[in-house]
Scaffold this active site. Structure first.
Site, PDB file in Angstrom:
ATOM      1  N   TRP A   7      22.267  97.919  30.808  1.00 21.97           N
ATOM      2  CA  TRP A   7      22.695  98.259  32.165  1.00 21.97           C
ATOM      3  C   TRP A   7      22.140  99.649  32.506  1.00 21.97           C
ATOM      4  CZ3 TRP A   7      25.962 102.375  33.620  1.00 21.97           C
ATOM      5  CH2 TRP A   7      26.241 102.409  34.995  1.00 21.97           C
ATOM      6  N   ASP A  10      26.019  89.324  44.413  1.00 25.71           N
ATOM      7  CA  ASP A  10      26.164  90.039  43.148  1.00 25.71           C
ATOM      8  C   ASP A  10      26.759  89.139  42.063  1.00 25.71           C
ATOM      9  OD1 ASP A  10      26.146  92.185  41.413  1.00 25.71           O
ATOM     10  OD2 ASP A  10      27.225  93.526  42.760  1.00 25.71           O
ATOM     11  N   ASP A  43      21.260  99.515  38.859  1.00 25.65           N
ATOM     12  CA  ASP A  43      22.247 100.435  39.438  1.00 25.65           C
ATOM     13  C   ASP A  43      21.808 101.877  39.255  1.00 25.65           C
ATOM     14  OD1 ASP A  43      23.954  98.582  40.462  1.00 25.65           O
ATOM     15  OD2 ASP A  43      25.289  98.537  38.722  1.00 25.65           O
TER      16      ASP A  43
HETATM   17  C1  GLA Z   1      27.257  95.997  41.117  1.00 27.19           C
HETATM   18  C2  GLA Z   1      26.035  96.274  41.957  1.00 27.19           C
HETATM   19  C3  GLA Z   1      26.248  97.540  42.759  1.00 27.19           C
HETATM   20  C4  GLA Z   1      27.479  97.392  43.622  1.00 27.19           C
HETATM   21  C5  GLA Z   1      28.678  97.074  42.758  1.00 27.19           C
HETATM   22  C6  GLA Z   1      29.897  96.748  43.589  1.00 27.19           C
HETATM   23  O1  GLA Z   1      27.385  96.922  40.091  1.00 27.19           O
HETATM   24  O2  GLA Z   1      24.909  96.378  41.166  1.00 27.19           O
HETATM   25  O3  GLA Z   1      25.120  97.798  43.555  1.00 27.19           O
HETATM   26  O4  GLA Z   1      27.284  96.402  44.591  1.00 27.19           O
HETATM   27  O5  GLA Z   1      28.432  95.958  41.921  1.00 27.19           O
HETATM   28  O6  GLA Z   1      31.001  96.442  42.834  1.00 27.19           O
END
Ligand code: GLA
Length: 733
Positions: free
Chosen positions: A198, A477, A547
């Site tokens: 991650w 998502d 992220d």
């Molecule tokens: C994931 C996505 C983020 C965001 C969060 C929301 O981690 O990758 O961009 O949308 O969820 O909970």
């Protein structure tokens, strides 16, 4: 066209522009792999099958059949009968034993390429692609297996997939079904794979192939952050420009394996398919099973050529979205701006400021539904939280549209929170094993998408919201991996089908979505980039890459991702500093240059950043408009890599017609007392003259490519310090 059959030699020859693939059929009907590599100008022959070498084929020397099976280069090896290398197909018969032997029956060549039932797959017109189906069978099991090869001549790509049919009366069980295999002699291969975690997805990893089996794989229910459904075998010292590359990429989003095996005779078996862990598929009389597609490509000119082959192929033969080459709206997403702490007023304040700066779409991320103010509840309850979205969704969308912006929204449709009305009503809709407390991850469970009723519910939740307001974009998502693999819907004999049926349920939902809302811009996402794969690209032209939005971390993540996937598929945003993941400060301009190599957008509270940065946004927006089409269509060249221990990073996108090229240079760490650096451009016309935009400097293509361009150090008097970057735009005169 690309596929020919020589009846006398019993050889199928598939030619693309620069490659040849040869398959030979032995007297007994074994389907052997003869050759894949640089294009042969003449017809190939079958001596590489080595059927004239002792111990000979079984019809000549039945006594040593096992030695034959354990050496023969199979196109599609099966398990249980004496080939002890990795098998691609393991079938358990009704008597409980595993064993299968496939012999050739027929070959069919047809123009075009049929779609794969329920699965994403590449496509092309009858002029662009030709398909070879090799039909083989196991007489004992009464099993028919069709090996399909589709030849995309222009792209130097061959796709492979397999269909298994039970033509008899036994209840068979498929315990392993891979999609592709390449048996070759070892050329001291190294394997290139993409691995990570991650927030650091798809780092490029390269290791020599050792004796035995080595693999990348996922049994997590998704293609995963950790290992990627891609594998390349390269000859030693392969660079961007030189060396041989054999690459496989999987058009699939669930469990996979990609493996290289070096054996006792110095042979390499490269195989790819659905991971056999947790997999067992019932194939009753009359049923068939379709295995997903593998994209195969060969380059005799290094990794760079492989990359461009994949990019062109995915752009033209996999991504279906109307946004593929269309201008994508520059969006601002509120996740890093507000996390769960927002309401309509806050969103509208962001939208107003964003509009002034030229941003074109507001995306409302997680937290707008149920009673969700944190990540521990409400997934599954897709009703608007009117305490936050005070006058309702339609009103908010209308107001955003009145500002002259589009509106986008976040969903996580495959999940359920234990604290949700959905879970209270249907606890059996979550994937879990009866009597065992399911493992929690981000305080949520995964919905059982093998159950049609669940798929219907989850789809309608998304579709109802989209029907209720003019929404242009969805971020879909998926924030946890699958564990406790049990379904209350599938019977006890079918639990081994759950992981694959889950993926089929997901594909079904996304197919419906893009069909019902053909103009929707869909962006897939999975806790950042855990499901960034070719399967998902069939439904969405862009996928959230990671992220981790830090510009320096992104260099590595985007370099690895762009090794296979086109730049315009990589969700990339400019976020605030210190960066929320790594705490690093980077210049606003550099963040823009790095995001330009992806979809380009913002992920910050524009009402709170400094005036200086806010004032830079219109200029960045203009930069994106200016270069978006080039980034979407051009040829990508990796000129230098910070991750390969260079102190800087550099890439180029050159127009296909060679009229322009954009070079992005990032000086990662400042260095004292150095002179200018030479970088060698690519993809230009040698004789043409190119002007560096904004200067009087002009060079021939030959100079830029052979002698190189000098990047000053520091990049300019005002660009001192770490993490500085610069764009160089060369235009043909
Ligand atoms: C994931 C996505 C983020 C965001 C969060 C929301 O981690 O990758 O961009 O949308 O969820 O909970």
């Amino acid at each position: 066209m690309g596929i020919k059959y020589n009846e006398k030699k019993k050889i199928f020859q598939m030619n693309t522009q620069h490659t040849t693939y040869l398959i030979g059929i032995t007297k007994e009907g074994y389907i052997g792999h003869i050759y894949y590599g640089k294009r042969l100008q003449k017809e190939g022959s079958s001596y590489l099958l080595r059927t004239e070498e002792a111990p000979y084929t079984p019809s000549v020397n039945e006594r040593e059949k096992m030695a034959f099976l354990d050496f023969f280069p199979f196109e599609y090896p099966t398990g249980g009968i004496g080939d002890f290398r990795e098998s691609c197909l393991d079938v358990r018969g009704e008597n409980g034993s595993i064993g299968c032997e496939l012999l050739f029956c027929n070959g069919y060549i047809e123009k075009g390429k049929p779609a794969l039932i329920e699965l994403p797959a590449s496509f092309g017109t009858e002029e662009e692609v030709e398909t070879l189906d090799l039909v083989c069978e196991d007489k004992v099991l009464e099993l028919k297996v069709v090996l399909s090869y589709s030849v995309f001549e222009e792209c130097d790509v061959i796709t492979r997939s397999v269909r298994i049919e039970n033509t008899g009366t036994q209840a068979l069980k498929l315990e392993k079904v891979y999609s592709a295999c390449l048996d070759m002699d070892n050329k001291d291969f190294e394997m290139v794979a993409l691995t990570g975690s991650w927030a650091r997805e798809r780092y490029i990893r390269r290791n020599p192939v050792q004796y035995g089996k080595q693999m990348v794989s996922s049994a997590r229910g998704e293609s995963s952050h950790q290992e990627h459904p891609f594998l390349a075998l390269v000859t030693p010292n392969t660079t961007q420009e030189t060396g041989e590359v054999y690459a496989m990429n999987f058009v699939y989003s669930g469990n996979f394996i990609a493996q290289a095996e070096l054996n006792q005779f110095g042979q390499i078996r490269m195989a790819m398919g659905i991971h056999s862990d947790y997999f067992c598929w019932n194939l009753k009389a009359g049923e068939s099973f379709q295995a997903p597609e593998v994209v195969l490509t060969y380059s005799a000119e290094g990794l760079g050529k492989m990359t461009r082959q994949f990019h062109d192929f995915y752009r033209n033969h996999l991504i279906r979205s109307p946004y593929q080459y269309k201008k994508r709206p520059i969006l601002i997403n509120n996740w890093e701006a507000t996390y769960f702490d927002f309401n309509s007023d806050k969103l509208l304040a962001i939208a107003k400021e964003a509009k002034k700066a030229g941003i074109e779409m507001l995306v409302m991320d997680d937290g707008w539904f149920g009673k969700r103010n944190f990540d521990d509840n409400s997934l599954g309850d897709w009703t608007v939280n009117e305490e936050k979205i005070t006058s309702g969704l339609l009103d908010l969308v209308t107001k955003v549209k009145e500002l002259g912006m589009e509106f986008g929204i976040w969903f996580e449709p495959e999940m359920v929170s234990p604290d949700s009305d959905l879970y209270r009503k249907h606890p059996d809709w979550a994937i879990q094993i009866p009597g065992r407390r399911p493992t929690m991850c981000r305080m949520q469970y995964v919905l059982d998408l093998s159950k049609p009723e669940v798929v219907e519910y989850a789809y309608q939740c998304v579709a109802d919201i989209l029907r209720s307001a003019p929404i242009s974009y969805v971020k879909w998502d998926m924030n946890r991996q699958l564990s406790d693999i049990g379904s209350s819907y599938l019977g006890k004999d079918s639990q081994g089908e759950l992981m694959h049926r889950y993926v089929l349920g997901l594909y079904q939902m996304q197919e419906r979505l893009v069909t019902e809302f053909p103009n929707l811009l869909l962006e897939n996402c999975s806790g950042g980039g855990a499901r960034f794969d070719a399967g998902m690209l069939y439904y969405s032209p862009q996928i959230w890459c990671s992220d981790d939005t830090d510009a320096i971390e992104r260099l590595r993540i985007q370099e690895g991702t762009a090794l296979i996937y086109p730049l315009a598929t990589m969700g990339a945003h400019i976020s605030d500093c210190p960066n929320h993941i790594v705490g690093r400060n980077t210049p606003f301009e550099t963040r823009g240059h790095v995001a330009l190599a992806g979809t380009f957008g913002y992920e910050l509270d524009i009402t709170k950043i400094s005036d200086k940065e806010r004032q830079m946004i219109p200029e960045q927006v203009e930069m994106c408009h200016k270069y978006q089409s080039l980034m979407q269509r051009g040829d990508y060249y990796r000129l230098a890599s910070w991750t390969e221990k260079k102190p800087y990073d550099c890439w180029e996108v050159a127009a296909k017609d060679k009229t322009e090229a954009l070079v992005t240079f990032v000086q990662v760490l400042a260095e004292p007392n150095i002179h200018s650096r030479v970088i060698y451009l690519r993809g230009l016309e040698e004789d043409a003259e190119y002007q560096l935009e904004g200067t009087e400097e002009s060079y021939t293509g030959e100079e830029l490519m052979r002698c190189g361009y000098l990047i000053p150090s520091p990049l300019s008097p005002d660009k001192r310090g770490d993490f500085q970057s610069c764009l160089y735009h060369f235009l043909k005169k």
